[in-house]
Design a protein around this motif. Structure first.
Motif, PDB file in Angstrom:
ATOM      1  N   THR A  34       6.664  -1.419   9.626  1.00  0.00           N
ATOM      2  CA  THR A  34       5.961  -0.133   9.720  1.00  0.00           C
ATOM      3  C   THR A  34       6.048   0.529  11.083  1.00  0.00           C
ATOM      4  N   GLY A  35       6.288  -0.255  12.120  1.00  0.00           N
ATOM      5  CA  GLY A  35       6.275   0.295  13.475  1.00  0.00           C
ATOM      6  C   GLY A  35       4.882   0.326  14.081  1.00  0.00           C
ATOM      7  N   LEU A  36       3.890  -0.195  13.353  1.00  0.00           N
ATOM      8  CA  LEU A  36       2.521  -0.279  13.876  1.00  0.00           C
ATOM      9  C   LEU A  36       2.377  -1.519  14.736  1.00  0.00           C
ATOM     10  N   GLY A  37       1.457  -1.484  15.672  1.00  0.00           N
ATOM     11  CA  GLY A  37       1.207  -2.632  16.533  1.00  0.00           C
ATOM     12  C   GLY A  37       0.373  -3.707  15.844  1.00  0.00           C
ATOM     13  N   ARG A  38       0.441  -4.892  16.370  1.00  0.00           N
ATOM     14  CA  ARG A  38      -0.278  -6.044  15.814  1.00  0.00           C
ATOM     15  C   ARG A  38      -1.785  -5.820  15.789  1.00  0.00           C
ATOM     16  N   GLU A  39      -2.336  -5.306  16.884  1.00  0.00           N
ATOM     17  CA  GLU A  39      -3.773  -5.059  16.954  1.00  0.00           C
ATOM     18  C   GLU A  39      -4.199  -3.986  15.942  1.00  0.00           C
ATOM     19  N   THR A  40      -3.364  -2.994  15.719  1.00  0.00           N
ATOM     20  CA  THR A  40      -3.665  -1.961  14.728  1.00  0.00           C
ATOM     21  C   THR A  40      -3.707  -2.569  13.325  1.00  0.00           C
ATOM     22  N   ILE A  41      -2.748  -3.428  13.024  1.00  0.00           N
ATOM     23  CA  ILE A  41      -2.715  -4.102  11.713  1.00  0.00           C
ATOM     24  C   ILE A  41      -3.994  -4.909  11.532  1.00  0.00           C
ATOM     25  N   TYR A  42      -4.368  -5.694  12.540  1.00  0.00           N
ATOM     26  CA  TYR A  42      -5.579  -6.515  12.427  1.00  0.00           C
ATOM     27  C   TYR A  42      -6.838  -5.660  12.304  1.00  0.00           C
ATOM     28  N   SER A  43      -6.883  -4.515  12.982  1.00  0.00           N
ATOM     29  CA  SER A  43      -8.065  -3.651  12.847  1.00  0.00           C
ATOM     30  C   SER A  43      -8.132  -3.042  11.445  1.00  0.00           C
ATOM     31  N   LEU A  44      -6.993  -2.740  10.843  1.00  0.00           N
ATOM     32  CA  LEU A  44      -6.979  -2.238   9.469  1.00  0.00           C
ATOM     33  C   LEU A  44      -7.419  -3.313   8.476  1.00  0.00           C
ATOM     34  N   ILE A  45      -7.048  -4.556   8.743  1.00  0.00           N
ATOM     35  CA  ILE A  45      -7.450  -5.671   7.879  1.00  0.00           C
ATOM     36  C   ILE A  45      -8.970  -5.828   7.885  1.00  0.00           C
ATOM     37  N   LYS A  46      -9.605  -5.548   9.019  1.00  0.00           N
ATOM     38  CA  LYS A  46     -11.062  -5.697   9.141  1.00  0.00           C
ATOM     39  C   LYS A  46     -11.839  -4.561   8.480  1.00  0.00           C
ATOM     40  N   GLN A  47     -11.153  -3.498   8.049  1.00  0.00           N
ATOM     41  CA  GLN A  47     -11.815  -2.376   7.399  1.00  0.00           C
ATOM     42  C   GLN A  47     -12.464  -2.823   6.087  1.00  0.00           C
ATOM     43  N   LYS A  48     -13.557  -2.180   5.756  1.00  0.00           N
ATOM     44  CA  LYS A  48     -14.300  -2.520   4.541  1.00  0.00           C
ATOM     45  C   LYS A  48     -13.475  -2.299   3.268  1.00  0.00           C
ATOM     46  N   ASP A  49     -12.626  -1.276   3.262  1.00  0.00           N
ATOM     47  CA  ASP A  49     -11.843  -0.944   2.070  1.00  0.00           C
ATOM     48  C   ASP A  49     -10.479  -1.644   2.019  1.00  0.00           C
ATOM     49  N   CYS A  50     -10.288  -2.666   2.817  1.00  0.00           N
ATOM     50  CA  CYS A  50      -9.019  -3.401   2.857  1.00  0.00           C
ATOM     51  C   CYS A  50      -8.810  -4.168   1.541  1.00  0.00           C
ATOM     52  N   ASN A  51      -7.748  -3.814   0.833  1.00  0.00           N
ATOM     53  CA  ASN A  51      -7.397  -4.533  -0.390  1.00  0.00           C
ATOM     54  C   ASN A  51      -5.972  -5.073  -0.337  1.00  0.00           C
ATOM     55  N   PHE A  52      -5.404  -5.107   0.866  1.00  0.00           N
ATOM     56  CA  PHE A  52      -4.007  -5.496   1.012  1.00  0.00           C
ATOM     57  C   PHE A  52      -3.799  -6.798   1.786  1.00  0.00           C
ATOM     58  N   ALA A  53      -4.867  -7.410   2.264  1.00  0.00           N
ATOM     59  CA  ALA A  53      -4.743  -8.655   3.032  1.00  0.00           C
ATOM     60  C   ALA A  53      -4.891  -9.855   2.102  1.00  0.00           C
ATOM     61  N   LEU A  54      -4.118 -10.881   2.379  1.00  0.00           N
ATOM     62  CA  LEU A  54      -4.133 -12.114   1.599  1.00  0.00           C
ATOM     63  C   LEU A  54      -4.142 -13.282   2.573  1.00  0.00           C
ATOM     64  N   ARG A  55      -5.088 -14.178   2.417  1.00  0.00           N
ATOM     65  CA  ARG A  55      -5.141 -15.362   3.273  1.00  0.00           C
ATOM     66  C   ARG A  55      -4.427 -16.513   2.577  1.00  0.00           C
ATOM     67  N   VAL A  56      -3.487 -17.113   3.263  1.00  0.00           N
ATOM     68  CA  VAL A  56      -2.778 -18.294   2.781  1.00  0.00           C
ATOM     69  C   VAL A  56      -3.042 -19.373   3.823  1.00  0.00           C
ATOM     70  N   GLY A  57      -4.050 -20.199   3.553  1.00  0.00           N
ATOM     71  CA  GLY A  57      -4.505 -21.148   4.563  1.00  0.00           C
ATOM     72  C   GLY A  57      -5.062 -20.369   5.741  1.00  0.00           C
TER      73      GLY A  57
END
Length: 77
Positions: A34-57
Motif C-alpha cells: 500500500t505504501g503506508l507506514g508500519r505505525e499507520t497500519i497498526y493505528s488502523l488495526i486499533k480502530q473500533k471498526d477494524c474488520n481486516f486484522a487477523l491474529r495468527v498466534g
C-alpha cells in the motif's frame, strides 16, 4: 528501491504468488503493497471498526481484500 522491486521482494516464501493474489498479508507486506507506514497500519488495526486484522498466534495478518475495501471508503488517514 522502486515500488515494483519492493513488491517483488515480498513474494511468498514457499511459492511465487504475488502480493495482490494473496488473501492475507503480514504488516510488512501490507506496507510494501500500500505504501503506508508500519505505525499507520497498526493505528488502523486499533480502530473500533477494524474488520481486516487477523491474529495468527502472536502474528498480525491483514485480510487484503477487506483492507482494500476499508481504504477505498476512507477520506483521509
Amino acid at each position: 528501491m522502486g515500488n515494483s522491486e519492493t513488491v517483488e521482494r515480498f513474494k511468498s516464501r514457499s511459492s511465487e504468488v504475488p502480493l495482490w493474489h494473496r488473501q492475507n498479508l503480514s504488516v510488512q507486506e501490507t506496507c510494501a503493497y500500500t505504501g503506508l507506514g508500519r505505525e499507520t497500519i497498526y493505528s488502523l488495526i486499533k480502530q473500533k471498526d477494524c474488520n481486516f486484522a487477523l491474529r495468527v498466534g502472536r502474528r498480525t495478518m491483514i485480510k487484503r481484500v477487506r483492507f482494500e475495501d476499508y481504504l477505498e471508503n476512507l477520506y483521509s488517514i
